[in-house]
Scaffold this motif. Structure first.
Motif, mmCIF file in Angstrom:
data_model
loop_
_atom_site.group_PDB
_atom_site.id
_atom_site.type_symbol
_atom_site.label_atom_id
_atom_site.label_comp_id
_atom_site.label_asym_id
_atom_site.label_seq_id
_atom_site.Cartn_x
_atom_site.Cartn_y
_atom_site.Cartn_z
ATOM 1 N N GLY A 349 46.851 36.409 38.931
ATOM 2 C CA GLY A 349 46.058 36.849 37.794
ATOM 3 C C GLY A 349 45.739 38.373 37.708
ATOM 4 N N LEU A 350 46.148 39.177 38.642
ATOM 5 C CA LEU A 350 45.580 40.705 38.810
ATOM 6 C C LEU A 350 46.523 41.371 37.720
ATOM 7 C CD1 LEU A 350 43.905 42.993 39.889
ATOM 8 C CD2 LEU A 350 45.781 43.268 41.772
ATOM 9 N N ASN A 351 47.843 41.127 37.479
ATOM 10 C CA ASN A 351 48.390 41.907 36.808
ATOM 11 C C ASN A 351 48.197 41.730 35.319
ATOM 12 O OD1 ASN A 351 50.061 42.809 38.963
ATOM 13 N ND2 ASN A 351 52.077 41.966 38.101
ATOM 14 N N GLY A 352 47.886 40.458 34.785
ATOM 15 C CA GLY A 352 47.334 40.180 33.556
ATOM 16 C C GLY A 352 46.014 40.704 33.307
ATOM 17 N N LEU A 353 44.972 40.839 34.151
ATOM 18 C CA LEU A 353 43.766 41.553 34.195
ATOM 19 C C LEU A 353 43.688 42.851 33.729
ATOM 20 C CD1 LEU A 353 41.575 39.409 36.913
ATOM 21 C CD2 LEU A 353 41.737 39.011 34.130
ATOM 22 N N LEU A 354 44.728 43.652 34.742
ATOM 23 C CA LEU A 354 45.015 44.884 34.270
ATOM 24 C C LEU A 354 45.559 45.237 33.118
ATOM 25 C CD1 LEU A 354 46.158 45.768 38.177
ATOM 26 C CD2 LEU A 354 43.719 46.406 36.982
ATOM 27 N N GLU A 355 46.666 44.586 32.574
ATOM 28 C CA GLU A 355 47.363 44.730 31.543
ATOM 29 C C GLU A 355 46.219 44.892 30.322
ATOM 30 O OE1 GLU A 355 50.198 45.538 30.629
ATOM 31 O OE2 GLU A 355 51.662 45.385 32.302
ATOM 32 N N GLU A 356 45.371 43.689 30.328
ATOM 33 C CA GLU A 356 44.432 43.487 29.155
ATOM 34 C C GLU A 356 43.267 44.141 29.238
ATOM 35 O OE1 GLU A 356 44.193 39.298 28.886
ATOM 36 O OE2 GLU A 356 46.408 38.843 28.945
ATOM 37 N N LYS A 357 43.209 45.078 30.428
ATOM 38 C CA LYS A 357 42.081 45.737 30.750
ATOM 39 C C LYS A 357 40.714 44.873 30.583
ATOM 40 C CE LYS A 357 44.366 49.685 28.765
ATOM 41 N NZ LYS A 357 45.572 48.963 28.175
ATOM 42 N N ARG A 358 40.670 43.934 31.370
ATOM 43 C CA ARG A 358 39.418 42.882 31.234
ATOM 44 C C ARG A 358 38.485 43.425 32.266
ATOM 45 N NH1 ARG A 358 42.045 37.180 30.229
ATOM 46 N NH2 ARG A 358 39.669 36.327 30.315
ATOM 47 N N ILE A 359 37.612 44.234 31.802
ATOM 48 C CA ILE A 359 36.721 44.933 32.865
ATOM 49 C C ILE A 359 35.781 43.969 33.383
ATOM 50 C CG2 ILE A 359 34.967 46.659 32.902
ATOM 51 C CD1 ILE A 359 37.778 47.742 32.285
ATOM 52 N N PRO A 360 35.071 42.952 32.691
ATOM 53 C CA PRO A 360 34.133 42.160 33.383
ATOM 54 C C PRO A 360 34.900 41.229 34.471
ATOM 55 C CG PRO A 360 33.697 42.108 30.782
ATOM 56 C CD PRO A 360 35.051 42.820 31.081
ATOM 57 N N ASP A 361 36.115 40.880 33.894
ATOM 58 C CA ASP A 361 36.626 39.936 34.979
ATOM 59 C C ASP A 361 37.216 40.725 36.094
ATOM 60 O OD1 ASP A 361 36.511 37.747 33.561
ATOM 61 O OD2 ASP A 361 38.094 38.251 32.324
ATOM 62 N N LEU A 362 37.540 42.027 36.188
ATOM 63 C CA LEU A 362 37.791 42.961 37.072
ATOM 64 C C LEU A 362 36.650 43.347 38.275
ATOM 65 C CD1 LEU A 362 40.883 45.148 35.479
ATOM 66 C CD2 LEU A 362 40.964 43.425 37.232
ATOM 67 N N THR A 363 35.576 43.304 37.150
ATOM 68 C CA THR A 363 34.443 43.798 38.007
ATOM 69 C C THR A 363 33.964 42.584 39.050
ATOM 70 O OG1 THR A 363 33.592 45.250 36.288
ATOM 71 C CG2 THR A 363 31.875 44.631 37.936
ATOM 72 N N LEU A 364 34.073 41.567 38.370
ATOM 73 C CA LEU A 364 33.767 40.467 39.264
ATOM 74 C C LEU A 364 34.812 40.024 40.388
ATOM 75 C CD1 LEU A 364 32.077 37.725 39.587
ATOM 76 C CD2 LEU A 364 33.493 36.477 37.921
ATOM 77 N N LEU A 365 36.083 40.321 40.042
ATOM 78 C CA LEU A 365 37.110 40.134 41.084
ATOM 79 C C LEU A 365 36.667 40.953 42.126
ATOM 80 C CD1 LEU A 365 40.015 39.153 42.065
ATOM 81 C CD2 LEU A 365 40.831 41.039 40.818
ATOM 82 N N TYR A 366 36.517 42.313 42.094
ATOM 83 C CA TYR A 366 36.074 43.350 42.834
ATOM 84 C C TYR A 366 34.942 42.727 43.901
ATOM 85 C CZ TYR A 366 34.856 47.714 45.289
ATOM 86 O OH TYR A 366 34.159 48.622 45.932
ATOM 87 N N GLN A 367 33.874 42.439 43.186
ATOM 88 C CA GLN A 367 32.657 41.882 43.897
ATOM 89 C C GLN A 367 32.811 40.804 44.708
ATOM 90 O OE1 GLN A 367 30.247 41.437 40.564
ATOM 91 N NE2 GLN A 367 29.748 43.385 40.188
ATOM 92 N N LEU A 368 33.636 39.920 44.072
ATOM 93 C CA LEU A 368 34.091 38.924 45.300
ATOM 94 C C LEU A 368 34.897 38.954 46.096
ATOM 95 C CD1 LEU A 368 34.397 35.816 42.181
ATOM 96 C CD2 LEU A 368 32.439 36.296 43.835
ATOM 97 N N PHE A 369 35.891 39.788 46.029
ATOM 98 C CA PHE A 369 36.892 40.281 47.236
ATOM 99 C C PHE A 369 36.107 41.130 48.012
ATOM 100 C CE2 PHE A 369 41.262 39.288 46.165
ATOM 101 C CZ PHE A 369 40.960 38.158 45.397
#
Length: 804
Positions: A349-369
């Motif tokens: 899922g990372l490429n899709g999140l980055l392509e679509e610039k899904r800021i909230p989801d990427l923020t949550l991904l960083y916090q969880l990782f």
């Protein structure tokens, strides 16, 4: 006072001898009754105040012996007076307690304890019971009292176990019954302890190996209730069942959970009996859930579920679990739901999140990782790989050349925003972003540098009115970020220099301030040597203004009458600063030639020893044209001017005639005629019509031409770069690089004298600031050997010697 007491004591003895024993005894009883009465008042006070009684006063009264006599007169506040004197006499024997006092007192206490255990009314007051305990302790019956209380409590607790051995009892009912029993036991022990408080604070404190009354109650409850294997198993399984139901979304009685888990903690069997099994069940649950949901859910939904689970487990710790369980519990959840799936989550899922610039989801991904070991390291690597892959598609595809730079700027802005907003400005992610951009930008040699220079030219032209000065300044800053990633900065310099020359000479620069701002940025980035020629170009333009002012004054004084009214401006260019232009001779009208000759004479008279070389390719003019519709002004190049002026004499001319009359080079003439007859502003009509210029074409002046503007710019063709110009610029860069490589080789060999091939190549890579292949270096080495700058060692062909 001490002397008087002794005297009284002496007199008392004398009287006793005369009157006999009966009088002495009577006196003793009276005094004994007096002290006993005060002691009873103290006990009454102690019962009423319980814990609030003054410990110092209790300590003083603790010295009262069994017979009730206290020899400390100050405690009783008895002060001797002159009227009466107190005589204290020793007793020959102490009074004895009734023989059944111990049993009667214990029966009273036992009935009170049984009443508490059976939740029945108590016939004795707490004050009376407390007094009884204290009296027994003071009469050395504390050990017996404690032992009997222990037996009585043990008997009661052991009887309670029978109700929990019924196998048919429902789990939830079992837990409620256990909780009720536990709470009742706690309340009973609190009340029992309040009665036996004196025992707890004297006898128990004096014997460290004996448990307090409260601890004794806990130990007995643990021994007979929870240390029973069957009962303990059913309690733990019931608790795990409730927690599992809550995890599945059902509502459960958290108060019941909290009470029972507190019971396990108080009995000191929480870790041994419950925690380990709880963590094992948690691990099994989330291991299965993680495997299942990774297949069923998309990455954003899975991340939201993991965050929800972690929040729920924290809530459990807050509401009913022991705080010591928190670390292991959360670690188990993170391990099973995150650590085990880090790679799959990133791949899925990372490429899709980055392509679509899904800021909230990427923020949550960083916090969880960030919660798991090596999570951010894996995320950073995947982030780097995405940038390289996505950036390479922008740079490599030739079809995207027109939009490459803007796409790179947008891509850089998006990734910067993700690092700032989602990745908490993490320095490692910022460095990874820079490394990835530098990698993919240089995947296509020279082209990005060329296109960035052309993009800057586009933004600095006068016709670019899309942005304000502040926006243009911010854009230039962003372009400089891209410029830093480029290895071949000499390519950028060559194209930027060529385009800057056109902007300055044709008068198309949007703003002198913007030009100098860009120059300042380049100087700050690359040093003064990089911008010295560019700065020289600006100096030439400023000097040319002064020369033109002087030239016009010269014309006004000497040649006004004989010359046609032409306003001529000349720019004097220093050859070393400006791009190299191919000399071209064209046929100019006589009045233009006169102006050239006059200016040449004027300039050389001021600067003797210099040589002027005219460059017609850089000239531009403004012509006044009269059309049928309205007069217009045409801003055109010198070549366009020469063509248009031919129609002052002829209505129609052929291509061959135009070529012969103007002497313009063939390809340049075709471009010029195409701009006049085939563009948007068609001041000439081509016969026959078509997009391409053929040798047999004819041209006619378009008298019907009309336009909304009075001044019409047709010299845009001068700003456009031809394929020949691009190749010539690239060739100049290549030649410059050859010279730089040769100079670097000679510089290294002159310093080292003797050097092996591999070491020489390594040194050159360190010194050269542009990308170069080993094959190119080898060619330059061979060229220098042929020119006798260096030679191969006769004994070792792989080693070179410098030839002085």
């Amino acid at each position: 006072m001490f002397r008087n007491s002794n005297q009284a004591r002496g007199k008392g003895k004398a009287k006793a001898k005369g009157k006999g024993k009966s009088q002495f005894k009577s006196s003793t009883k009276r005094k004994q009754g007096h002290y006993t009465s005060n002691q009873e008042k103290f006990f009454s006070f102690l019962n009423m105040t319980d814990n609030s009684v003054d410990r110092t006063r209790r300590a003083n009264f603790s010295n009262v012996p069994a017979n009730g006599i206290n020899r400390n007169l100050n405690i009783l506040n008895i002060k001797p007076t002159t009227a009466k004197k107190i005589v204290i006499k020793n007793l020959k024997s102490e009074p004895k307690l009734p023989e059944d006092y111990r049993e009667q007192t214990w029966d009273k206490l036992k009935s009170a304890v049984l009443a508490i255990q059976k939740s029945m009314p108590n016939q004795y007051s707490l004050e009376e019971l407390y007094q009884a305990v204290e009296n027994m302790c003071n009469h050395k019956m504390a050990q017996t009292l404690y032992s009997r209380l222990h037996s009585l409590t043990e008997s009661h607790v052991s009887r309670n176990i029978e109700q929990f051995l019924a196998e048919s009892m429902d789990r939830f009912l079992f837990l409620k019954k256990m909780n009720e029993t536990w709470l009742a036991h706690c309340n009973q022990m609190i009340m029992i302890r309040s009665i036996f408080l004196y025992l707890d604070r004297t006898y128990v404190l004096q014997n460290p190996n004996i448990s307090s009354i409260w601890d004794m109650g806990l130990e007995l409850f643990s021994k007979y209730i929870l240390l029973n294997t069957l009962v303990q198993t059913r309690v733990v399984e019931g608790l795990l069942m409730l927690i599992e139901k809550e995890r599945q979304g059902d509502n459960v009685d958290r108060t019941l959970l909290k009470s029972l888990l507190r019971m396990l903690t108080d009995l000191q069997i929480y870790e041994q009996a419950f925690e380990q099994k709880f963590l094992q069940s948690t691990e099994r649950l989330y291991a299965a859930e993680g495997q299942r949901l990774m297949q069923e859910l998309e990455v954003p939904d899975y991340l939201a579920h993991v965050d929800k689970r972690i929040h729920e487990e924290n809530e459990r710790v807050l509401h009913y679990l022991d705080t010591g369980t928190k670390y292991q519990l959360i670690h188990t959840v993170e391990k099973q739901l995150l650590s085990e799936h880090v790679t799959n989550l990133l791949q899925k899922g990372l490429n899709g999140l980055l392509e679509e610039k899904r800021i909230p989801d990427l923020t949550l991904l960083y916090q969880l990782f960030n919660r798991v070991k090596n999570g951010l390291a894996e995320l950073c690597l995947s982030f780097n790989a995405f940038i390289k892959k996505r950036g390479r598609t922008i740079v490599i595809d030739p079809e995207k050349d027109k939009t490459m730079v803007q796409e790179l700027l947008d891509f850089k802005d998006a990734m910067d925003n993700i690092v700032i907003s989602c990745f908490n400005r993490n320095e490692k992610f910022g460095n990874s972003l820079k490394e990835a951009f530098e990698h993919f930008v240089n995947q296509r040699t020279n082209k990005p540098a060329e296109l960035i220079a052309k993009f800057v030219d586009l933004k600095l032209r006068k016709g670019n009115k899309e942005t304000t000065e502040e926006e243009l300044e911010r854009l230039l800053d962003k372009i400089m970020v891209l410029f830093r990633f480029i290895h071949g900065k000499d390519v950028f310099e060559a194209f930027y220099k060529k385009d800057l020359a056109k902007r300055l000479l044709v008068g198309k620069s949007a703003s002198v301030d913007a030009e100098k701002s860009m120059l300042s940025k380049l100087k700050q980035e690359c040093g003064g040597g990089f911008t010295s020629k560019l700065e020289g170009m600006f100096k030439d333009m400023e000097l040319s203004k002064d020369i033109n002012v002087a030239f016009k004054q010269h014309l006004n004084t000497q040649h006004t009458r004989s010359l046609s009214p032409i306003d001529m401006t000349v720019n004097i260019l220093t050859m070393g600063y400006w791009p190299t232009y191919v000399p071209m001779d064209v046929t100019l009208p006589d009045n233009m030639v006169k102006f050239h000759d006059i200016f040449k004479e004027f300039y050389l008279s001021k600067h003797s020893g210099r040589k002027l070389q005219w460059q017609p390719t850089l000239g531009h003019c403004v012509l006044k044209a009269r059309f049928k519709t309205a007069p217009k002004e045409l801003a055109v190049s010198l070549f366009q001017t020469l063509v248009i002026l031919l129609f002052n004499k002829y209505d129609e001319v052929s291509y061959e005639y135009i070529k012969e009359a103007t002497n313009i080079e063939d390809s340049e003439l075709r471009r010029t005629l195409q701009s006049l007859a085939c563009g948007k502003a068609r001041v000439l009509n081509k016969i026959p019509k078509g997009r391409e210029i053929e040798d047999n074409d004819k041209f006619r002046f378009n008298n019907e031409f009309s336009h909304n503007l009075f001044r019409i710019k047709i010299n845009q063709i001068q700003m456009k770069e031809t394929t020949e110009e691009q190749k010539a610029t690239e060739e100049r860069v290549f030649q410059d690089r050859q010279y730089q490589i040769d100079a670097a080789i000679v510089r290294v060999m002159k310093m080292r004298k003797t050097l092996s091939h591999n070491l020489l190549i390594s040194e050159l890579y360190l010194q050269l600031k542009f990308p170069v292949k080993p094959a190119d270096l080898k060619k330059r080495i061979e060229s220098l050997i042929d020119r006798d700058y260096m030679e191969r060692d006769k004994d070792n062909p792989n080693q070179y010697n410098y030839v002085a």
